[in-house]
Design an enzyme around this catalytic site. Structure first.
Site, PDB file in Angstrom:
ATOM      1  N   GLY D 148       0.834  -1.192   0.000  1.00 39.05           N
ATOM      2  CA  GLY D 148       0.000   0.000   0.000  1.00 39.05           C
ATOM      3  C   GLY D 148       0.871   1.245   0.000  1.00 39.05           C
ATOM      4  O   GLY D 148       2.054   1.199   0.348  1.00 39.05           O
ATOM      5  N   CYS D 149       0.273   2.368  -0.391  1.00 44.31           N
ATOM      6  CA  CYS D 149       1.025   3.614  -0.464  1.00 44.31           C
ATOM      7  C   CYS D 149       1.429   4.084   0.932  1.00 44.31           C
ATOM      8  O   CYS D 149       2.602   4.406   1.176  1.00 44.31           O
ATOM      9  CB  CYS D 149       0.206   4.684  -1.184  1.00 44.31           C
ATOM     10  SG  CYS D 149      -1.531   4.773  -0.702  1.00 44.31           S
ATOM     11  N   TYR D 150       0.479   4.128   1.873  1.00 43.96           N
ATOM     12  CA  TYR D 150       0.821   4.559   3.232  1.00 43.96           C
ATOM     13  C   TYR D 150       1.905   3.658   3.832  1.00 43.96           C
ATOM     14  O   TYR D 150       2.892   4.162   4.393  1.00 43.96           O
ATOM     15  CB  TYR D 150      -0.414   4.570   4.134  1.00 43.96           C
ATOM     16  CG  TYR D 150      -1.392   5.685   3.857  1.00 43.96           C
ATOM     17  CD1 TYR D 150      -1.024   7.027   3.982  1.00 43.96           C
ATOM     18  CD2 TYR D 150      -2.708   5.413   3.479  1.00 43.96           C
ATOM     19  CE1 TYR D 150      -1.930   8.050   3.739  1.00 43.96           C
ATOM     20  CE2 TYR D 150      -3.621   6.443   3.231  1.00 43.96           C
ATOM     21  CZ  TYR D 150      -3.222   7.758   3.371  1.00 43.96           C
ATOM     22  OH  TYR D 150      -4.119   8.767   3.128  1.00 43.96           O
ATOM     23  N   THR D 152       4.265   2.101   2.460  1.00 42.21           N
ATOM     24  CA  THR D 152       5.578   2.392   1.889  1.00 42.21           C
ATOM     25  C   THR D 152       6.240   3.561   2.604  1.00 42.21           C
ATOM     26  O   THR D 152       7.435   3.523   2.924  1.00 42.21           O
ATOM     27  CB  THR D 152       5.441   2.677   0.373  1.00 42.21           C
ATOM     28  OG1 THR D 152       4.919   1.505  -0.262  1.00 42.21           O
ATOM     29  CG2 THR D 152       6.771   3.048  -0.257  1.00 42.21           C
TER      30      THR D 152
END
Lengths: 340, 340, 340, 340
Positions: D148-150, D152
């Site tokens: 997921g982006c968060y 990362t």
């Protein structure tokens, strides 16, 4: 205290009406309707209004609604007012309709661009609500067709110049730019943040329905059929509209002559502000959250080319602010009451 | 490997050149200069470039700079190139100048709008760097006056139509809208975030210096004196420029004829994209961070009014991208090398 | 009619004061000063005010200014008020100072973070103008040190919980996000549109001067030395500030207990709005152009971690709105007069 | 040439994959699918790609799709990959899945936050695709669950410090801020331009599904159960994500020790950039349209409080860029190939 109601209070224009009318000193907002949010306090739909209004959205019922209201704003998608407004008029209400349904004099034009008009009998009673221009007629009317946002930016600067024969009506171009709130609150890919932000585009080139609305008024004012080239664009901002008009001067009028003409015309109209300095032309920032229309003008003496720039807040002077201004005029209040 | 240098690397156009040239496969960026940031690694001035270049900004010294470079981009405020470019030419460098100093054929016009031109002898060698239009001349030149951003949006769609006699050159209006990066990186109240954000305004109505630049090229192409009505506006976004052009069709050409004309003209020019669907006109979002110029066209058959919309990224096709495209042409590379 | 003056009317806080006070029903704005714009009508500096005020900016002269005013707002960079405010107090004016100069009780702390304090004798008279918290003291004061914007978002939610012993003051983190207008109207690369737009960054991590201001108040309220971890960030928008606070619950208080505590505390304080639904937490959009502070709260029962979110308009409740609220309190008006 | 396909190419992550892979030098994009746009050229859905790809969106058919591809990216809403990915694995494809479906080791956690997992047998084969951390395992895998982006932004800075015992894992707060593209391209009131622009709010406080994803990885790395306080916020910008992390130092490590730890860890990992200067912390502007993760760190020596800021482009390093990086690793290419 005049009792006011809003049919369709949870679109952007409706919500702006709630905001303005909630603090209007001479009227009392008594009833607001919304199909989608019936039963929900308005401040839950628009949390900025928490603590500022306790009104709860209702379903529209003509009888109960009429019992509670003297003046009604209808802020609905076009076509819906065709069935509701006649009933309100019949009940003796004063109505300001924000859709296109009661803006046209010529039914055929309306029907070309919208749909069959099923309330022709009351259409005749309707007055086009461009406040500064048709002030007297509005004052005496019970039904106002509130102008479109684009037409407001185009007509306010042009009509005085046309009436005074100062411009060539065979040459009229309006390059308009609108903030996104003009597209309404319905969800669509075209108003998704990422499809608008950092973007700018024209849309409905030569095909926007505000064109026939403007052409009808301009033709009436000019006394002949007027064609307007009209290209709207979408600005990556929430509120604001700016139109750059291109026309030609007639005769050897100077830039000062034209400004003088506008100044005379709008002398007692506080919401039209004329900007004397071509180096400080209108900016949508300066009219945001206000009912002002700012106008600047430039004439190229060599070519006779005239450039006029006008700016409004599309939700205020372009919709709800002008609607309240019209209400003020209809009720005999100072036209600025409750407005900035 | 061709060695490339940039004089004035820390303005927005200069920085865009660094970004593009750092990953260009056939050239090596060897030297960048900046008065303000001499001694500072470029990635400290533009942190997005950390890890992508180790170049350190230098003061400009003609000798050491010349020793390190074969091709030079000058990305300076106008007037400064007047003293620097002649020296670079004398040293045998190929030069692409991004200022206005080498764009004009007519010195008098330049001097009317800028200042005395002190490098007239090399001005004659200069080619106006509108890549798709003056490709052959650029290929053979050692000095290119890279076009202004506004002129690029105006000239690319108009020149093919003018050459084919399809439009009425006595009627030309350009309503242009630019992102804020076009105003440069110098600090000024007019580019303060709060003075631009959620705003939109025209500026320099009829007074912008790109007008004479465009009029000179248009007049040459049309074979007669052309007047252009030009109104630039400031968009609340960083990158992107869109121009809406208004003209009249000549004869009874159709919309298809005009599109066909443009398609034929730009058949082998990959950076001009013609949009066939008037309902999907250009959007600055679609050209951001690319060297494309998107063009759409609409003809009103009744009135003969033509509306053309063109869009570019003002820092890429409007400045640094077109400059690199010109370098590619001058060096015999494919014009798209290193560009999107 | 109370006569009001503003020293420093052309920064963003000063301009917001002009806007609010121009339509305040119980006071009359009689004099505004600006070194930079002396002699210029205010509406030329802030064109949104054209037609709304005719005041012309003046140079500050203590005598003439005092003759025209009863209450004074000083909206100047810190340090300047140190020399001006004592004179105004001496002349018997009530003063609300928007700088940091009269916010601190402890001179040493002020001097650590600002400069030598040269008006210590009147500092003792000053009251910290957090309206809802120090209402009574403000009512009786002649000099108010108007709070910083960040402190307003941090202190309003925390103080009631601290006074009721509900949170662990040894664990306090404030992650704050501010719109760009908080940085003022001076030009600087850091507020250039292109350096902020589409960007987001922390700044002055652990080094912002609002930290000691908050720590002083929190320590006083908690009765012991409090450390606050404070990280401000810059939002790419004009107006608005949101703080996300992290702390730990004390004892076994529930989320409802804490909300109840805040509700009791703010029952009669209309500008603090408590949001009951954690799924609709504060949004800066909902407080823009208003004097509200919206507060939401969440407790993780397992870990005892408390998350509080508060939002204000940094120019209104974070500066000029709260300043007018304080004036209302000092003058015995309803605290909401002239404010939304 | 390796043949690559994308299942779900017309969401924002899918479109970013098309953009990156279209110019990747070692692979050939052969097939893209989209239920909604089957039969439509990709460049009509994303006009920025006109002239850059001629691919037409197809309906997904396992057999024809498999015939055309060696490596597959699935960029679909979670749940859909559960039925598609097993078939692709069975056909011998290497798969990078961008949903949450193959990120979790613990099925129960996945099922708590999503739905029943119907492909458990291949879940075991899956590797969590945090490129810099699990490089070797990714290199040997045939199925990657792309992070997921968060996560990362949270895991890249924390894992090296945890592995070296430098921070107190019992105290972890992540205050995250994401651009709107993270919410996807589906239309919803919450992503309407006017509901986001000039706004900022927290959402899903303590309830976002990326929290268990992060806690699983952190717990594995720390060797004990970790609780993370996680509050995501929505930024009014298109691309970019910034996380401000709060933790406590362990022992008497200095700020330099921690930076040294990160530098050693990321020495040969070009996409992690460590910013040495606390006064120039990460800004989402500096990573936009790149695959970089920028990290800055500050330690308050007195309190032991550590503040870490990390920034990525949520669509690149937070989704499609990292996915391509993982493909590069799986195929034995340099991890930076085709990426900036």
């Amino acid at each position: 205290m005049i009792r006011v109601g809003i049919v369709g209070a949870t679109g952007y224009a409706g919500a702006e009406l709630v905001k303005i009318l909630s603090s209007h000193p001479h009227v009392c907002l008594t009833s607001i309707t919304s199909r989608q949010y019936a039963g929900t306090p308005f401040y839950e739909v628009f949390p900025t209004m928490r603590g500022r209004t306790d009104l709860v959205c209702e379903n529209f019922d003509i009888d109960s609604f009429s019992d509670k209201t003297d003046v009604v704003f209808t802020a609905l998608p076009h076509k819906l007012p065709l069935s509701i407004v006649p009933k309100l008029i019949e009940k003796g209400k004063k109505v300001i309709d924000l859709s296109a349904d009661f803006r046209f004099s010529d039914v055929a034009t309306y029907e070309d661009y919208y749909q069959p008009h099923t309330a022709k009998e009351i259409l005749e009673k309707s007055v086009y609500g461009l406040s500064e221009i048709y002030y007297e007629r509005i004052a005496n009317s019970c039904l106002v067709g509130n102008p479109g946002c684009y037409p407001t930016t185009v007509l306010l600067p042009l009509i005085p110049l046309i009436r005074n024969g100062m411009i060539d009506c065979d040459f009229l171009i309006a390059d308009s730019k609108s903030g996104v709130s003009g597209a309404g609150r319905s969800v669509a890919l075209g108003t998704h943040f990422c499809e608008v932000n950092e973007g700018f585009r024209a849309y409905k080139i030569d095909g926007h329905r505000h064109r026939p609305e403007m052409e009808e008024v301009l033709s009436k004012e000019a006394g002949k059929k007027i064609n307007l080239t009209f290209v709207p664009h979408l600005l990556p901002l929430t509120r604001g509209m700016l139109t750059t008009l291109y026309t030609k001067v007639r005769g050897n009028h100077s830039s000062d002559d034209m400004m003088q003409c506008l100044e005379t015309f709008y002398k007692n109209r506080p919401f039209v502000r004329l900007l004397p300095d071509v180096n400080q032309p209108p900016d949508v920032r300066h009219v945001q959250n206000t009912n002002f229309c700012d106008i600047g003008l430039h004439l190229n003496k060599e070519t006779g080319q005239v450039v006029i720039v006008s700016a409004i807040d599309n939700l205020v002077k372009g919709a709800s602010g002008q609607a309240v201004q019209n209400m003020n005029i209809m009720l005999g209040f100072d036209e600025t009451t409750g407005l900035i």
